[in-house]
Every structure is written in C-alpha cells, then in structure tokens.
Design an enzyme around this catalytic site. Structure first.
Site, PDB file in Angstrom:
ATOM      1  N   ASP A   1      -1.477   0.428  -5.393  1.00  0.00           N
ATOM      2  CA  ASP A   1      -1.180  -0.776  -4.604  1.00  0.00           C
ATOM      3  C   ASP A   1      -0.545  -1.828  -5.510  1.00  0.00           C
ATOM      4  OD1 ASP A   1      -2.872   0.087  -2.195  1.00  0.00           O
ATOM      5  OD2 ASP A   1      -4.372   0.015  -3.796  1.00  0.00           O
TER       6      ASP A   1
ATOM      7  N   LYS B   1      -2.738  -2.804  -8.492  1.00  0.00           N
ATOM      8  CA  LYS B   1      -4.124  -2.571  -8.104  1.00  0.00           C
ATOM      9  C   LYS B   1      -4.335  -1.057  -8.056  1.00  0.00           C
ATOM     10  CE  LYS B   1      -7.664  -3.677  -4.648  1.00  0.00           C
ATOM     11  NZ  LYS B   1      -7.993  -2.277  -4.292  1.00  0.00           N
ATOM     12  N   ASP B   2      -5.435  -0.605  -8.601  1.00  0.00           N
ATOM     13  CA  ASP B   2      -5.821   0.816  -8.593  1.00  0.00           C
ATOM     14  C   ASP B   2      -4.824   1.705  -9.328  1.00  0.00           C
ATOM     15  OD1 ASP B   2      -8.096   0.172  -7.129  1.00  0.00           O
ATOM     16  OD2 ASP B   2      -7.052   0.391  -5.217  1.00  0.00           O
TER      17      ASP B   2
ATOM     18  N   ASN C   1       0.849  -1.186   0.000  1.00  0.00           N
ATOM     19  CA  ASN C   1       0.000   0.000   0.000  1.00  0.00           C
ATOM     20  C   ASN C   1       0.890   1.243   0.000  1.00  0.00           C
ATOM     21  OD1 ASN C   1      -2.947   0.797   0.385  1.00  0.00           O
ATOM     22  ND2 ASN C   1      -1.966   2.052   1.947  1.00  0.00           N
TER      23      ASN C   1
ATOM     24  N   ASP D   1      -3.659   7.231   2.345  1.00  0.00           N
ATOM     25  CA  ASP D   1      -3.467   6.367   1.195  1.00  0.00           C
ATOM     26  C   ASP D   1      -3.120   7.169  -0.062  1.00  0.00           C
ATOM     27  OD1 ASP D   1      -3.775   3.678  -0.001  1.00  0.00           O
ATOM     28  OD2 ASP D   1      -5.419   4.626  -1.083  1.00  0.00           O
TER      29      ASP D   1
END
Length: 214
Positions: A119, A131-132, A99, A115
């Site tokens: 990721d 991810k994302d 993360n 955040d």
C-alpha cells in the site's frame, strides 16, 4: 454483467488466493460505474466481514464495523485502487490510500478482487509513505508471490508514484470535496454475499503459489 446504478448496494469481496473462496467483504453504495472508473462509498460504521483467528483455531469471518468514511476508486484492468477517506463531523479529508490488488471482476452482486499486501499512504500535502512493504517483500521472498508477479506489482507502484508526483487524477483534488447524497443510508451486505460463486482472477496461477498462498 449490467452496470450498477448510482446508489445501488453491492458487495466488494476479497477472494482468497489458495482456494478462491469468499474472504473479507464490504457493503458499498455505487457512486459511479463507468468505462474508466468504478467508485464505491463505504461509510463509517458499515458492518463488513473481517478475518479473525481465535487462538488455536482456524481463521473465520466475523462482523466488524468500518471505521472511516471511504470512497474506493477502482479502474478497470488496473492492479490497484485509490481510497479517499474523510473523518470527523466536518468530514475533514484525511488521505489517499493506494491499495495494490487484483484487477476487479464483476459479479451479479458487485465486485471481486484480492489484496496484494503493498500500500501507499498519501497525505493531503502529497507526502507519501509505503505501508506493508515488509509484508509484500516477505511474500515475494517466500515464494507465495512469483518473481514475475512481484516485479509486476513493483512496476504498478512505480506508475502510481509518478501520478502522485504529477498530481494526476485521482490525486488532483477532484474527489476531496465529494459528498454522498443526503438520502443515502449506511448499506448492509446484500443477500448472496457469501453464496454467489466467486470469480477468481484468471492470472492467479501465474501470480501465486497455491500451496503457499491463502
């Protein structure tokens, strides 16, 4: 701030980009709190606070339950953490989850960060996937993330990918068989999680456009 002893219950809080208020927050037990590593245990079922936006209304924090046992490994000064997770009755190791986030700050009740959208999922056989990535690139393209900051996040990701390829710590298997002490119970959010003043990231004005961020 003093270090936290193993087993202590702390609050891990995300501090919003735009106005530096308390956002998503988790209760955790401290596994380790040292010069090079802070490790936090968030068990399955722990009640935390997550964002919810009812139709036509502003978003607000609501209770939610964490779905998978996790140890969150945070490294002082680093702009990422690594989450080790287990699932099922036999505590099968599921994955590493990288993360990207603000370097954490200490508070009297725990740790503050936020955040950065991006990721990396790393499976036990060391296959990995983004991810994302689309969300991160959209934040950069829209100006929510400044160009210099977006480049810094990409550079941080490059360093993490090198560690994954090299099987360097913490991707060396050293956490796969970790187990919580038998006497540890599921933690609840400590008093003050929503009232203790947040500690904003000192580089937030370099990283974010406050008029666009949230």
């Amino acid at each position: 701030m003093n270090r936290f002893e193993p087993g202590a219950i702390v609050a891990l809080r995300y501090i919003t980009r735009a106005d530096s208020t308390v956002g998503m927050t988790w209760p955790a037990r401290v596994v380790a709190d040292g010069d090079s590593l802070v490790a936090l245990w968030i068990p399955e079922g722990a009640e935390y606070r997550a964002w919810h936006r009812p139709p036509g209304e502003p978003r607000r924090l609501v209770p939610a339950h964490w779905r998978r046992e996790t140890v969150r490994l945070m490294f002082p000064g680093a702009a990422h953490s690594v989450w080790c997770s287990w699932e099922g009755p036999g505590r099968r190791f599921r994955m590493y989850y990288v993360n990207f986030e603000e370097p954490f700050r200490r508070t009297q009740i725990g740790f503050d960060t936020n955040d950065h959208a991006l990721d990396i999922v790393v499976w036990p056989d060391f296959r990995w996937e983004w991810k994302d990535l689309d969300e991160f690139e959209a934040l950069a393209a829209s100006g929510v993330f400044t160009p210099d900051f977006a480049r810094a996040v990409r550079a941080e990701a490059g360093g993490v990918l090198a560690a994954i390829e090299q099987r360097a710590a913490p991707f060396d298997g050293s956490w796969v068989d970790w187990q919580p002490p038998a006497e540890w119970t599921v933690p609840a959010l400590p008093a003050g999680w929503d009232t203790v003043p947040p500690v904003p990231w000192d580089l937030r004005r370099w990283a974010y456009r406050p008029d666009l961020a949230r």
